[in-house]
Scaffold this active site. Structure first.
Site, PDB file in Angstrom:
ATOM      1  N   ASP A  45      39.566  39.164  38.524  1.00  0.00           N
ATOM      2  CA  ASP A  45      40.717  38.674  39.276  1.00  0.00           C
ATOM      3  C   ASP A  45      40.299  38.047  40.601  1.00  0.00           C
ATOM      4  OD1 ASP A  45      42.449  39.401  37.294  1.00  0.00           O
ATOM      5  OD2 ASP A  45      43.090  41.271  38.236  1.00  0.00           O
ATOM      6  N   THR A 165      50.850  44.340  41.199  1.00  0.00           N
ATOM      7  CA  THR A 165      50.015  45.245  40.419  1.00  0.00           C
ATOM      8  C   THR A 165      48.670  45.513  41.095  1.00  0.00           C
ATOM      9  OG1 THR A 165      49.066  43.391  39.179  1.00  0.00           O
ATOM     10  CG2 THR A 165      51.047  44.422  38.270  1.00  0.00           C
TER      11      THR A 165
END
Length: 267
Positions: A45, A165
């Site tokens: 990510d 998240t």
């Protein structure tokens, strides 16, 4: 199709990047570092955040695809061993049938940072945080131009739905579906006693609402935009709101948000 690849820099990601270029050339895809239609992120990510900020000036014109090589890739649809299949999809064929991606768009966070030394605007994909460097930070939080609370603690985190998240989750914030255009305010270790009070729970603000964070004294602060850190000692205020811009992801196969959540945290 014009494409570009950014990788994490470890040996596996570099090898996959080279393999991707080879496959793409064989299938007629065009490497274009200036105006790609698809940007492929190979890594985790953090790599996707780097890709996003690398092409932030061209966000409305391109879409991102993530290939996962780390421990947790929330933005990644593809595994390392699926690289050839991804290239087949990107060149428009899978089992010799035309295939076009579904473009999904996620909300972004827009920031206007006012300092004694000047004003600047920024966009974040995941979150913005403001923390004290030398100890407790003192901040005034306004919502829609009305004072909401005086905050004392370690700091404040403002997240997007897709960023909900990430750090926001570790602060006890809610996970928010990206179809909901909102920003989330989460406190970082707030001080709550009979003298100092804060809301003590995360808040969701819809699009067209905004919050302002004012520095209430001279204090050394660390401002973080996604993966980028900026020390500041002359902050006046930060205005936060949902951006008019959105980030686009190319989905070549179904991977619903809640399936991503379950895959990332429960399986």
């Amino acid at each position: 199709m014009r494409y570009y690849v950014l990788d994490r820099g470890d040996q596996l990601s570099i090898d996959l990047s080279q393999q991707f270029h080879k496959l793409a050339k064989e299938r007629g895809l065009q490497l274009d570092a200036e105006s790609p239609e698809i940007v492929v992120s190979i890594g985790g990510d953090g790599t996707m955040l780097h890709a996003f900020h690398t092409f932030i000036d061209r966000i409305p014109e391109l879409a991102f695809v993530g290939v996962h090589t780390g421990h947790l890739g929330f933005y990644a649809d593809w595994k390392a061993e699926e690289l050839a299949t991804l290239v087949d999809y990107m060149c428009g064929k899978e089992d010799h049938h035309p295939h076009k991606p579904r473009i999904v768009k996620y909300p972004l966070l827009e920031l206007e940072i006012h300092k004694k030394s000047g004003t600047s605007s920024h966009i974040a994909l995941n979150e913005f945080t403001l923390k004290g460097v030398d100890g407790t930070v003192v901040l005034q939080i306004d919502i829609n131009d009305e004072t909401f609370e005086m905050f004392r603690g370690d700091g404040i985190c403002i997240s997007t739905p897709s960023g909900s998240t990430a750090y926001n989750k570790s602060l006890g914030g809610a996970m928010v579906h990206p179809s909901i255009e909102a920003l989330q305010i989460s406190e970082i270790a707030s001080i709550n006693n009979r003298v100092f009070r804060t809301m003590g729970s995360p808040l969701l603000l819809p699009k067209h609402h905004h919050c302002d964070i004012f520095s209430c004294r001279e204090q050394k602060l660390m401002l973080t935009l996604d993966h980028n850190n900026y020390p500041i000692d002359d902050l006046i205020s930060v205005r936060c709101q949902v951006s008019e811009k959105k980030v686009s992801f190319a989905r070549y196969r179904p991977f619903p948000f809640w399936s991503r959540v379950r895959s990332a945290f429960l399986i």
